[in-house]
Scaffold this motif. Structure first.
Motif, PDB file in Angstrom:
ATOM      1  N   TYR A  50       2.596   1.656  -3.403  1.00 12.39           N
ATOM      2  CA  TYR A  50       1.707   2.246  -4.412  1.00 12.39           C
ATOM      3  C   TYR A  50       1.522   3.753  -4.156  1.00 12.39           C
ATOM      4  CZ  TYR A  50      -2.006   3.296  -7.597  1.00 12.39           C
ATOM      5  OH  TYR A  50      -2.724   3.878  -8.610  1.00 12.39           O
TER       6      TYR A  50
ATOM      7  N   PHE B 129      -3.455   4.303   8.304  1.00 14.42           N
ATOM      8  CA  PHE B 129      -2.921   5.362   7.444  1.00 14.42           C
ATOM      9  C   PHE B 129      -3.102   4.986   5.966  1.00 14.42           C
ATOM     10  CE2 PHE B 129       0.424   6.149  10.996  1.00 14.42           C
ATOM     11  CZ  PHE B 129      -0.528   6.759  11.776  1.00 14.42           C
ATOM     12  N   VAL B 130      -2.857   3.717   5.659  1.00 17.45           N
ATOM     13  CA  VAL B 130      -3.023   3.276   4.266  1.00 17.45           C
ATOM     14  C   VAL B 130      -4.491   3.367   3.860  1.00 17.45           C
ATOM     15  CG1 VAL B 130      -2.792   1.318   2.691  1.00 17.45           C
ATOM     16  CG2 VAL B 130      -0.981   1.791   4.347  1.00 17.45           C
ATOM     17  N   ARG B 131      -5.379   3.049   4.799  1.00 16.70           N
ATOM     18  CA  ARG B 131      -6.822   3.173   4.497  1.00 16.70           C
ATOM     19  C   ARG B 131      -7.152   4.616   4.118  1.00 16.70           C
ATOM     20  NH1 ARG B 131      -9.664   0.319   8.921  1.00 16.70           N
ATOM     21  NH2 ARG B 131      -9.467   2.227  10.091  1.00 16.70           N
TER      22      ARG B 131
ATOM     23  N   LEU C  26      -5.864   5.464   0.645  1.00 21.09           N
ATOM     24  CA  LEU C  26      -6.727   4.935  -0.419  1.00 21.09           C
ATOM     25  C   LEU C  26      -7.981   5.798  -0.585  1.00 21.09           C
ATOM     26  CD1 LEU C  26      -6.379   1.114   0.345  1.00 21.09           C
ATOM     27  CD2 LEU C  26      -5.271   2.408  -1.491  1.00 21.09           C
TER      28      LEU C  26
ATOM     29  N   ARG D 256       4.380   5.657  -5.486  1.00 23.96           N
ATOM     30  CA  ARG D 256       4.293   5.758  -6.946  1.00 23.96           C
ATOM     31  C   ARG D 256       3.289   6.832  -7.348  1.00 23.96           C
ATOM     32  NH1 ARG D 256       3.701   0.911 -11.241  1.00 23.96           N
ATOM     33  NH2 ARG D 256       3.212   2.150 -13.067  1.00 23.96           N
TER      34      ARG D 256
ATOM     35  N   ILE E 290      -6.867   8.883  -2.483  1.00 21.63           N
ATOM     36  CA  ILE E 290      -6.549   8.570  -3.882  1.00 21.63           C
ATOM     37  C   ILE E 290      -7.835   8.328  -4.677  1.00 21.63           C
ATOM     38  CG2 ILE E 290      -5.578   6.734  -5.333  1.00 21.63           C
ATOM     39  CD1 ILE E 290      -3.178   6.614  -3.493  1.00 21.63           C
ATOM     40  N   MET E 291      -8.780   7.639  -4.064  1.00 15.33           N
ATOM     41  CA  MET E 291     -10.033   7.336  -4.769  1.00 15.33           C
ATOM     42  C   MET E 291     -10.852   8.586  -5.037  1.00 15.33           C
ATOM     43  SD  MET E 291     -10.046   4.198  -5.535  1.00 15.33           S
ATOM     44  CE  MET E 291     -11.722   3.776  -5.933  1.00 15.33           C
TER      45      MET E 291
ATOM     46  N   LEU F 200      -5.691  -3.568  -2.041  1.00 14.14           N
ATOM     47  CA  LEU F 200      -5.121  -2.839  -0.906  1.00 14.14           C
ATOM     48  C   LEU F 200      -6.207  -2.447   0.090  1.00 14.14           C
ATOM     49  CD1 LEU F 200      -2.605  -0.589  -2.905  1.00 14.14           C
ATOM     50  CD2 LEU F 200      -2.057  -2.618  -1.541  1.00 14.14           C
TER      51      LEU F 200
ATOM     52  N   GLY G 131       0.829  -1.214   0.000  1.00 10.03           N
ATOM     53  CA  GLY G 131       0.000   0.000   0.000  1.00 10.03           C
ATOM     54  C   GLY G 131       0.857   1.254   0.000  1.00 10.03           C
TER      55      GLY G 131
ATOM     56  N   CYS H 130      -6.765   7.853 -10.160  1.00 15.29           N
ATOM     57  CA  CYS H 130      -6.162   7.103  -9.065  1.00 15.29           C
ATOM     58  C   CYS H 130      -4.975   6.281  -9.564  1.00 15.29           C
ATOM     59  CB  CYS H 130      -7.188   6.192  -8.398  1.00 15.29           C
ATOM     60  SG  CYS H 130      -7.927   4.988  -9.497  1.00 15.29           S
TER      61      CYS H 130
ATOM     62  N   ALA I 253       3.592  -2.766  -7.809  1.00 17.75           N
ATOM     63  CA  ALA I 253       3.242  -1.363  -7.547  1.00 17.75           C
ATOM     64  C   ALA I 253       4.411  -0.416  -7.745  1.00 17.75           C
ATOM     65  CB  ALA I 253       2.707  -1.227  -6.120  1.00 17.75           C
TER      66      ALA I 253
END
Lengths: 327, 142
Positions: free
Chosen positions: A183, A313-315, A318, A186, A321-322, B125, A180, A327, B105
């Motif tokens: 990504y 934090f990753v949640r 996301l 990136r 980003i969404m 994810l 996560g 995205c 990724a």
């Protein structure tokens, strides 16, 4: 951590002041911070008497920072309109008792964040949050040339400099792949924003790192992540859910106060980039804590399973980003 | 020994430390350490029952997603058997799969990430963070 004692501190201060200094009322202050251990004491000398705060560099933990830039920044901000505790003395070599530290004058106020959880909000906190917005705008308006002790950057490279720094730390500190975060890095790399200007960025600007006395903001503290960069970085950190004052002052109102003081609006997609970046940054801080414990660079159990905080934090990454145009 | 169970044992340790040690410690580093230790023990006790199902679900999901993205399975690393393989084997296998997803990724990953592939990756994810939330190892998950 070496033992903090009054005698070597007094000897160090005597050298700095140029006359005999006595140190009294030395006591550790409780703190939720990890990078600095705060102490309170009173320094008295011929013609002077001051209540002081000493911040001692902690052993390895979640951050790898030195005290010099933090101290020099606080000193440079004295009289600037940005509320900071007056800087006094720095012992970066740890000459006094083996650990590096610096001293500021004591400033009234509390850093208590429990009030942020009041469901109905709090009028005093709303007032402090407005003052924080003004203080942030004033900080970001400072001439970077006055902060020559900080690593220079440019509007074109402010974002990539920070991303490079935290990505390098991520790759060095992680104990597992964390796809996560890979990504997210990136996604950030593909959308590097250009800063409107280079500013002094506090780097950890939030409730918990400021002192307030009733409805008055008395000082911004905990400058260990200060750097030159994009001012929007601070705005993408200040209302993260862990320390958000949104129940007292909505983020939109905070941004409006900031924009009025700064004289320019905040672009929402630019802000989103830094919101994603800051979730990555906090993740890396957590991974660094766990790495320090795993490597036995620290025995502090507060760091032991700190990387378990990364999935929330990753949640959030996301979600952000969404909501973005792509995205 | 099956009773007390490992979970009961951990909860008992946390309760004992809280009642007999924490209460008599003055504020300071020692108290901070015991407070953190109790919190960790409680979180581990909370997460332990769900750990094997968590790993199996993660492995299934990661393998299915890699297949969906057209990545062939690693023939040299067959799926562990939860009936015979220990927890360490499950964790090592799961980490191998996560490593392959992370490699995809990367900006220079082997897979060209167009919009459909990105959507598949982001959905995965998202499911991973939901599984993590269900495990409740984070101090910020209740």
């Amino acid at each position: 951590m070496n033992e903090v004692r009054a005698e070597p501190l007094a000897a160090f201060l005597s050298e700095q002041v140029g006359s005999a200094v006595t140190v009294g009322e030395l006591q550790r202050i409780s703190s939720v911070g990890n990078a600095r251990e705060p102490w309170l004491f009173r320094a008295s000398w011929d013609g002077g008497d001051e209540r002081c705060v000493m911040l001692v560099k902690a052993e390895a933990g979640q951050l790898e920072t030195t005290l010099g830039p933090e101290f020099s920044t606080i000193a440079a901000l004295d009289g600037s309109g940005v509320p900071v505790p007056p800087a006094r003395w720095l012992d970066e070599a740890g000459a006094a008792f083996g650990s590096a530290f610096f001293v500021t004058a004591w400033v009234p106020g509390t850093a208590d964040t429990r009030v942020l959880r009041k469901p109905e909000g709090d009028t005093a906190i709303a007032a402090v949050a407005r003052q924080l917005a003004v203080a942030a705008a004033r900080l970001h308006a400072q001439d970077p040339a006055r902060f020559g002790h900080l690593t220079p950057t440019s509007p074109e490279t402010a974002a990539s400099d920070q991303l490079d720094h935290w990505e390098e730390l991520f790759r060095r500190q992680r104990l597992e792949p964390h796809p996560g975060l890979v990504y997210a890095l990136r996604w950030l790399r593909e959308r590097l924003p250009r800063a409107a200007r280079v500013s002094v960025v506090h780097g950890d600007l939030r409730f918990g790192n400021l002192l307030y006395d009733g409805d008055r903001l008395t000082a911004l503290v905990d400058w260990e992540m200060v750097h030159l960069g994009d001012p929007v970085e601070d705005l993408g950190w200040v209302y993260r859910s862990l320390w958000s004052p949104a129940r007292s002052l909505p983020f939109e109102e905070f941004l409006a106060v900031y924009a009025e003081e700064a004289g320019r609006p905040v672009d929402r997609e630019h802000l989103r980039w830094y919101e994603v970046f800051n979730e990555v940054k906090h993740s890396v801080i957590s991974l660094t804590g766990t790495r320090s414990f795993a490597d036995r660079a620290t025995t502090s159990l507060r760091h032991a399973d700190r990387s378990a905080t990364v999935p929330p934090f990753v949640r959030r990454i996301l979600e952000l980003i969404m909501q973005a145009p792509s995205c | 020994m099956l009773n007390p169970s490992v979970i009961d044992l951990l909860v008992g340790v946390a309760d004992g430390l809280r009642a007999e040690v924490l209460e008599v410690l003055e504020p300071g580093p020692a108290r901070d350490q015991v407070t953190a230790a109790i919190a960790i023990v409680r979180r581990v006790a909370r997460a332990l029952p769900g750990l094997v199902p968590y790993l199996l679900a993660d492995i299934d999901d990661l393998q299915a997603t890699l297949a969906l993205l057209g990545v062939p399975p690693d023939a040299a690393a067959p799926r562990p058997d939860p009936g015979t393989d220990g927890l360490d084997v499950l964790i090592a296998f799961d980490l191998t799969l996560r490593d392959r997803i992370a490699a995809l990724a990367e900006p220079d990953g082997a897979l060209e990430l167009g919009a459909p592939e990105r959507r598949i990756l982001i959905d995965l994810l998202g499911r991973m963070t939901e599984r993590d939330a269900g495990l409740r190892l984070s101090p910020w998950e209740r």
